[in-house]
Design an enzyme around this catalytic site. Sequence first.
Site, PDB file in Angstrom:
ATOM      1  N   SER A 150       0.749  -1.275  -0.068  1.00  0.00           N
ATOM      2  CA  SER A 150       0.051  -0.066  -0.011  1.00  0.00           C
ATOM      3  C   SER A 150       0.824   1.327  -0.012  1.00  0.00           C
ATOM      4  O   SER A 150       1.822   1.121  -0.901  1.00  0.00           O
ATOM      5  CB  SER A 150      -0.986  -0.115   1.177  1.00  0.00           C
ATOM      6  OG  SER A 150      -1.930   0.876   1.029  1.00  0.00           O
ATOM      7  N   ARG A 220     -12.000   6.133   9.401  1.00  0.00           N
ATOM      8  CA  ARG A 220     -11.389   4.720   9.495  1.00  0.00           C
ATOM      9  C   ARG A 220     -12.503   3.975   9.004  1.00  0.00           C
ATOM     10  O   ARG A 220     -12.285   2.933   8.033  1.00  0.00           O
ATOM     11  CB  ARG A 220     -11.119   4.316  11.033  1.00  0.00           C
ATOM     12  CG  ARG A 220     -10.795   2.976  11.035  1.00  0.00           C
ATOM     13  CD  ARG A 220      -9.594   2.658  10.325  1.00  0.00           C
ATOM     14  NE  ARG A 220      -8.844   1.330  10.596  1.00  0.00           N
ATOM     15  CZ  ARG A 220      -7.799   0.722  10.019  1.00  0.00           C
ATOM     16  NH1 ARG A 220      -7.356   1.501   9.348  1.00  0.00           N
ATOM     17  NH2 ARG A 220      -7.209  -0.500  10.678  1.00  0.00           N
ATOM     18  N   ASP A 316      -8.264  -6.574  -5.006  1.00  0.00           N
ATOM     19  CA  ASP A 316      -8.089  -5.352  -4.420  1.00  0.00           C
ATOM     20  C   ASP A 316      -8.382  -4.240  -5.574  1.00  0.00           C
ATOM     21  O   ASP A 316      -7.918  -4.328  -6.518  1.00  0.00           O
ATOM     22  CB  ASP A 316      -6.459  -5.449  -4.561  1.00  0.00           C
ATOM     23  CG  ASP A 316      -5.962  -4.043  -3.820  1.00  0.00           C
ATOM     24  OD1 ASP A 316      -6.682  -3.034  -3.524  1.00  0.00           O
ATOM     25  OD2 ASP A 316      -4.770  -3.898  -3.410  1.00  0.00           O
ATOM     26  N   HIS A 349      -7.753  -5.466  -0.774  1.00  0.00           N
ATOM     27  CA  HIS A 349      -6.411  -4.692  -0.479  1.00  0.00           C
ATOM     28  C   HIS A 349      -5.940  -5.146   0.851  1.00  0.00           C
ATOM     29  O   HIS A 349      -4.710  -5.468   0.820  1.00  0.00           O
ATOM     30  CB  HIS A 349      -6.615  -3.137  -0.318  1.00  0.00           C
ATOM     31  CG  HIS A 349      -5.427  -2.471  -0.201  1.00  0.00           C
ATOM     32  ND1 HIS A 349      -4.456  -2.458  -1.174  1.00  0.00           N
ATOM     33  CD2 HIS A 349      -4.951  -1.628   0.795  1.00  0.00           C
ATOM     34  CE1 HIS A 349      -3.392  -1.744  -0.509  1.00  0.00           C
ATOM     35  NE2 HIS A 349      -3.835  -1.083   0.501  1.00  0.00           N
ATOM     36  N   ASP A 350      -6.628  -5.703   1.687  1.00  0.00           N
ATOM     37  CA  ASP A 350      -6.020  -6.306   2.978  1.00  0.00           C
ATOM     38  C   ASP A 350      -5.236  -7.530   2.934  1.00  0.00           C
ATOM     39  O   ASP A 350      -4.686  -8.127   3.865  1.00  0.00           O
ATOM     40  CB  ASP A 350      -7.024  -6.346   4.201  1.00  0.00           C
ATOM     41  CG  ASP A 350      -7.211  -5.241   4.986  1.00  0.00           C
ATOM     42  OD1 ASP A 350      -6.280  -4.412   4.829  1.00  0.00           O
ATOM     43  OD2 ASP A 350      -8.133  -5.152   6.000  1.00  0.00           O
TER      44      ASP A 350
END
Lengths: 382, 212
Positions: A150, A220, A316, A349-350
């Site tokens: 990232s 967040r 992602d 993405h994680d």
Amino acid sequence: MSQPLPGYRVRLGHETPLRLDCGVELSDFTVAYQTYGRLNAARSNAILICHALTGDQYVAEPHPVTGKEGWWHMMVGPGKVLDTDRYFVVCPNILGGCMGTIGPKEINPATGKPWGLTFPVISIADMVRAQAMLMDHLGIDNLFAVTGGSIGGMQVLEWAALYPARVFAAVPIATAAHHTAQNIAFHEVGRQAIMADPDWHGGDYQAHGARPHRGLAVARMAAHITYLSEKALQEKFGRKLQNRAAVSWGFDADFQVESYLRHQGSTFVDRFDANSYLYITRAADYFDLAERYGGVLAHAFRGTATRFCLMSFTSDWLYPTEENRKIMHALNAVAANVSFAEIVSDNGHDSFLLDEPEFHRVFEGFLDGAAEHRGLPRKSGQ
Amino acid sequence: MNAADRERHSAERAIRVDLQLIADMIEPSSRVLDVGCGDGALLEYLTTFKHVDGRGIELSTTGVNACISRGLSVIQGDADADLKNYPDAAFDYVILSHTLQAMVAPHEVLGHMMRIGRRAIVSFPNFAFWRVRLDFLLGGRMPESDLMPYHWYDTPNIHLCSIKDFVALCGKMGFRVERSLSLDSTGRARRIGAGIFTANLLGEQAVFLLTK
């Protein structure tokens, strides 16, 4: 966070100040970092980990604030992909962060007050220049590898561009060479949420004894959605209700996904600083590696001898495969030594933070190959 | 036989016969790009025994991941789309083994290979092999064989050609054939040279080394 944080701290910039992209000079600043494993006699086995937006230097140990396992504990440790029996792993808290390295929540020595919004706006390149000063301090001229996912991956790209001779292998993961309009848009939502919180006080909340918890939590929550794939969210939560048989006809967290996001938001504010969030997201938005090289990304890597391994994940959509592929094309254009793998995963993405065996296998294989070329000893037992 | 020889011996036996012929055409310590490198068998062989600086392109994710896990430098990509990004004369050899027939634009891929590399090495199944001809002539069905193990409706081979076709294309594009071999169904190699009529009939597959 009143307890002293574990790990190392060093004050840099006395002799040669760090000149930031915005023009400001930092002549005395702290960098907090953590290390795992041992530096060998030849100083050739160091791996630098660049952490992402909300990461920190506590890569492979319980987090001092949350008590949770380190964010890359699956990757870093004895016998793991970043094998601390073989490699000396260093992870500094990035410039602008909030875990000990200079950032908006630290005291400005000139005024004796927290920097707040008087902290200079920083860039990804500034983060990397500060890391290079840390490497000078540690006596590490050449890094065996630099890696990160990232925004960490953006730092890896900057390392390869700014200090090609110091980077033997570069592993940027799930990243991009510039922020797209959509990337900037999501970050702007987060920043607006923070700044709309009355407890933000124009960035001066420390002086008011307040913290913009609600704004930071919303930031967040919005960001967290971008870290997951639609499929993963749907499979995990669907339309399931949270501890109730029917909807409440109100605005409570009826759905499990709401409850989950609220939890993500509320636990995040305990360990993160709202102004840091503004500064680091801004640095990512300003990131456009090609810009410094006449708009041609390939020129950033001209003549590079670094061995690259790029990895992206199929689900992602924050830094999709296509963005990673652009980096690959730029590296191909200068005939660089590059590997590129797209890992099949539903975790969005994680994925780079999770237990993804294929990702770990490819990463380890690349590092083993690079280690052989670097003349580092093989894994024990081989 | 010492350990090193044994290792060499087993590795030499391990690669496909056409890959061995390709490997024999490559000078040690050269720069090599293997287009459609599969699981990296040839690249690994060339890296180990010819000490080449090798790179690969592979379409399948499993192939790419297998290659990188073996320490090879390979990108997930498509020859039709990704060759255009490489600079001129970046490699000594660009290899395309049993992949040409699956390309959308084989002539463009060949053109890029000769632009990127000083030499190109191409292997492909010969569609004019006598058994292929016979299958079609007598059976009246699209040929299937060990080298073309697909049905007409699911084959990735969309641009099959004969040895004669390939030689004609090279001539048209101005590429010189430095070496050419045909392999019969037992894997025995023969120089094609002037005997192109025989090679086109008896060769099940062919390997070409091209220069400009």
